[in-house]
Write a protein that holds these residues in place. Structure first.
Motif, PDB file in Angstrom:
ATOM      1  N   MET A  45       0.818  -1.209   0.000  1.00  0.00           N
ATOM      2  CA  MET A  45       0.000   0.000   0.000  1.00  0.00           C
ATOM      3  C   MET A  45       0.856   1.264   0.000  1.00  0.00           C
ATOM      4  O   MET A  45       0.548   2.248  -0.689  1.00  0.00           O
ATOM      5  CB  MET A  45      -0.922   0.007   1.225  1.00  0.00           C
ATOM      6  N   VAL A  46       1.939   1.224   0.774  1.00  0.00           N
ATOM      7  CA  VAL A  46       2.844   2.380   0.828  1.00  0.00           C
ATOM      8  C   VAL A  46       3.512   2.591  -0.535  1.00  0.00           C
ATOM      9  O   VAL A  46       3.600   3.718  -1.040  1.00  0.00           O
ATOM     10  CB  VAL A  46       3.908   2.183   1.929  1.00  0.00           C
ATOM     11  N   LEU A  47       3.956   1.499  -1.153  1.00  0.00           N
ATOM     12  CA  LEU A  47       4.583   1.612  -2.478  1.00  0.00           C
ATOM     13  C   LEU A  47       3.586   2.107  -3.528  1.00  0.00           C
ATOM     14  O   LEU A  47       3.962   2.820  -4.460  1.00  0.00           O
ATOM     15  CB  LEU A  47       5.138   0.251  -2.902  1.00  0.00           C
ATOM     16  N   ALA A  48       2.301   1.721  -3.371  1.00  0.00           N
ATOM     17  CA  ALA A  48       1.278   2.134  -4.341  1.00  0.00           C
ATOM     18  C   ALA A  48       1.122   3.654  -4.378  1.00  0.00           C
ATOM     19  O   ALA A  48       0.798   4.226  -5.419  1.00  0.00           O
ATOM     20  CB  ALA A  48      -0.054   1.474  -4.000  1.00  0.00           C
ATOM     21  N   ILE A  49       1.343   4.297  -3.230  1.00  0.00           N
ATOM     22  CA  ILE A  49       1.254   5.759  -3.176  1.00  0.00           C
ATOM     23  C   ILE A  49       2.348   6.391  -4.030  1.00  0.00           C
ATOM     24  O   ILE A  49       2.139   7.391  -4.719  1.00  0.00           O
ATOM     25  CB  ILE A  49       1.366   6.240  -1.716  1.00  0.00           C
ATOM     26  N   TRP A  50       3.515   5.751  -4.016  1.00  0.00           N
ATOM     27  CA  TRP A  50       4.670   6.263  -4.755  1.00  0.00           C
ATOM     28  C   TRP A  50       4.640   5.816  -6.218  1.00  0.00           C
ATOM     29  O   TRP A  50       4.943   6.583  -7.119  1.00  0.00           O
ATOM     30  CB  TRP A  50       5.946   5.770  -4.072  1.00  0.00           C
ATOM     31  N   MET A  51       4.240   4.570  -6.464  1.00  0.00           N
ATOM     32  CA  MET A  51       4.254   4.008  -7.824  1.00  0.00           C
ATOM     33  C   MET A  51       2.870   4.128  -8.465  1.00  0.00           C
ATOM     34  O   MET A  51       2.165   3.133  -8.640  1.00  0.00           O
ATOM     35  CB  MET A  51       4.677   2.531  -7.789  1.00  0.00           C
ATOM     36  N   LYS A  52       2.473   5.313  -8.778  1.00  0.00           N
ATOM     37  CA  LYS A  52       1.135   5.536  -9.328  1.00  0.00           C
ATOM     38  C   LYS A  52       0.904   4.778 -10.634  1.00  0.00           C
ATOM     39  O   LYS A  52      -0.164   4.233 -10.871  1.00  0.00           O
ATOM     40  CB  LYS A  52       0.914   7.038  -9.566  1.00  0.00           C
ATOM     41  N   ASP A  53       1.907   4.747 -11.501  1.00  0.00           N
ATOM     42  CA  ASP A  53       1.728   4.092 -12.798  1.00  0.00           C
ATOM     43  C   ASP A  53       2.320   2.684 -12.827  1.00  0.00           C
ATOM     44  O   ASP A  53       2.416   2.057 -13.877  1.00  0.00           O
ATOM     45  CB  ASP A  53       2.356   4.931 -13.915  1.00  0.00           C
ATOM     46  N   LYS A  54       2.724   2.164 -11.660  1.00  0.00           N
ATOM     47  CA  LYS A  54       3.307   0.821 -11.487  1.00  0.00           C
ATOM     48  C   LYS A  54       4.644   0.651 -12.206  1.00  0.00           C
ATOM     49  O   LYS A  54       5.244  -0.412 -12.131  1.00  0.00           O
ATOM     50  CB  LYS A  54       2.329  -0.271 -11.962  1.00  0.00           C
ATOM     51  N   LYS A  55       5.101   1.663 -12.955  1.00  0.00           N
ATOM     52  CA  LYS A  55       6.425   1.673 -13.576  1.00  0.00           C
ATOM     53  C   LYS A  55       6.755   0.379 -14.325  1.00  0.00           C
ATOM     54  O   LYS A  55       7.811  -0.235 -14.151  1.00  0.00           O
ATOM     55  CB  LYS A  55       7.494   1.949 -12.514  1.00  0.00           C
ATOM     56  N   GLY A  56       5.835  -0.077 -15.158  1.00  0.00           N
ATOM     57  CA  GLY A  56       6.063  -1.275 -15.965  1.00  0.00           C
ATOM     58  C   GLY A  56       5.873  -2.587 -15.230  1.00  0.00           C
ATOM     59  O   GLY A  56       6.153  -3.652 -15.784  1.00  0.00           O
ATOM     60  N   CYS A  57       5.406  -2.514 -13.984  1.00  0.00           N
ATOM     61  CA  CYS A  57       5.243  -3.728 -13.171  1.00  0.00           C
ATOM     62  C   CYS A  57       3.789  -4.191 -13.088  1.00  0.00           C
ATOM     63  O   CYS A  57       3.499  -5.206 -12.453  1.00  0.00           O
ATOM     64  CB  CYS A  57       5.755  -3.483 -11.752  1.00  0.00           C
ATOM     65  N   GLY A  58       2.894  -3.455 -13.694  1.00  0.00           N
ATOM     66  CA  GLY A  58       1.461  -3.720 -13.522  1.00  0.00           C
ATOM     67  C   GLY A  58       1.031  -5.126 -13.881  1.00  0.00           C
ATOM     68  O   GLY A  58       0.265  -5.769 -13.139  1.00  0.00           O
ATOM     69  N   GLU A  59       1.501  -5.634 -15.028  1.00  0.00           N
ATOM     70  CA  GLU A  59       1.093  -6.970 -15.476  1.00  0.00           C
ATOM     71  C   GLU A  59       1.548  -8.048 -14.483  1.00  0.00           C
ATOM     72  O   GLU A  59       0.796  -8.957 -14.134  1.00  0.00           O
ATOM     73  CB  GLU A  59       1.661  -7.263 -16.862  1.00  0.00           C
ATOM     74  N   GLY A  60       2.793  -7.955 -14.041  1.00  0.00           N
ATOM     75  CA  GLY A  60       3.328  -8.940 -13.100  1.00  0.00           C
ATOM     76  C   GLY A  60       2.662  -8.867 -11.743  1.00  0.00           C
ATOM     77  O   GLY A  60       2.437  -9.903 -11.091  1.00  0.00           O
TER      78      GLY A  60
END
Length: 352
Positions: A45-60
């Motif tokens: 949850m904390v990382l989600a605040i920082w990684m709004k666009d998932k930085k290419g990790c969304g699919e995984g």
């Protein structure tokens, strides 16, 4: 290769979070009460605040939150020896069935009274009554619950797991429970396996029972875990009926096979394999088999931590906090109801 290119970064991120959480819990014993899965959700949850666009990790991340979670449930079956459960766990069956029924009824009533989203209410009721995160992991795909609903349910279950682990040993001593009585109480009234272990271990330490209560409580807890099978089957049947009703005008047929999660069948198969091998092997072969099953159980736990990290990264923490009061109230009612039923039935059946 295409799979790794598409999902590799997200899976690796979840793996690293899970590894860090497991190492942290291993290094700080007090965190066992909370458990690595819950810590992983919080980190996610904390990382989600920082990684709004998932930085290419969304699919995984999406793959981990869905598929890896299912793999964890399958591997959970390698921790279930049906023969052992049949011998020891059947004593607790009336209390297990009653506590599960009570929790589900309480969840339904509170869902109506508080107007909580149906999937969230169902996941909290199932998690409270069966085996916490594992039951939620099994039920969520059948219900098509999203990551925020899963995170909400896991968070509520975690809260009352911690309270139970802290309060139940003192409560059991005050009530004058026997060692077997407390093992039965911990196995039926505490949700997640890690919390059952923490609660029973505390009793063993306080009363010098050399792990006997922990062993008994764990078997009772594993007996509860088997309720995953009928619960998911019932959920699949309800979903089939709902989809039939929705598609009636289009003439589309919906079968139970199309909505029933196949990974539950693999979970059953894993349990049967464990039971057969441990029943017919002996000596060195049995020791080797138990070592393999132990590793698979540990892998199951690690996969759950990975999946919880992924679910956390797909969760809006602000929304979760804003909508948390009603689910917590529902979880509290389920928790109190199960506690009362477990203790009352022990008294009525003469087990305490």
């Amino acid at each position: 290769m295409e799979f790794l290119k598409k999902n590799g970064k997200g899976i690796l991120l979840c793996f690293l979070i899970a590894l860090a959480c497991r190492l942290l819990v291993g290094a700080v014993g007090a965190l066992e009460v909370i458990g690595a899965p819950v810590i992983a959700i919080i980190v996610g949850m904390v990382l989600a605040i920082w990684m709004k666009d998932k930085k290419g990790c969304g699919e995984g991340i999406a793959f981990t939150s869905k598929k890896v979670l299912q793999y964890a449930v399958i591997l959970l079956g390698f921790g279930l020896n049906l023969a052992t459960i049949g011998k020891v766990g059947m004593t607790s069956l009336p209390i297990i069935v009653s506590s599960i029924s009570t929790s589900l009824i309480a969840a339904f009533i509170m869902y109506k009274l508080l107007r909580i989203p149906g999937k969230t209410a169902a996941l909290i009721g199932i998690g409270s009554s069966i085996c916490g995160g594992s039951a939620i992991a099994a039920a969520a795909p059948v219900m098509e619950a999203d990551d925020e609903e899963i995170a909400q349910a896991i968070s509520v279950i975690f809260l009352f797991n911690v309270i139970a682990a802290l309060l139940f040993p003192a409560l059991g001593g005050w009530l004058g429970l026997t060692d077997s009585g407390f093992g039965l109480f911990a196995g039926t009234a505490v949700n997640d396996t890690s919390s059952v272990t923490a609660t029973a271990s505390t009793w063993d330490t306080l009363h010098g029972t050399n792990g006997a209560v922990l062993e008994y409580a764990t078997i009772v807890k594993l007996t509860r875990t088997l309720a995953i099978i009928p619960i998911t089957l019932a959920l699949a049947f309800v979903r089939m009926r709902r989809e039939e009703k929705e598609n009636r005008g289009e003439g589309k047929a919906v079968s139970l096979k199309s909505v029933f999660p196949m990974f539950i069948l693999y979970f059953v198969a894993a349990s049967v394999i464990t039971t057969v091998i441990t029943s017919f092997c002996s000596g060195t072969a049995l020791a080797a088999a138990n070592e393999v099953f132990g590793l698979l159980k540990q892998l199951s736990k690690f996969f759950i931590v990975m999946a919880m990290a992924a679910i956390g990264m797909n969760t809006d923490v602000v929304k979760l906090v804003k909508t948390g009061a009603k689910p917590i109230t529902l979880g509290f009612v389920c928790w109190i109801a199960i506690t009362i039923v477990s203790l009352t039935l022990q008294r009525v059946l003469g087990l305490w």
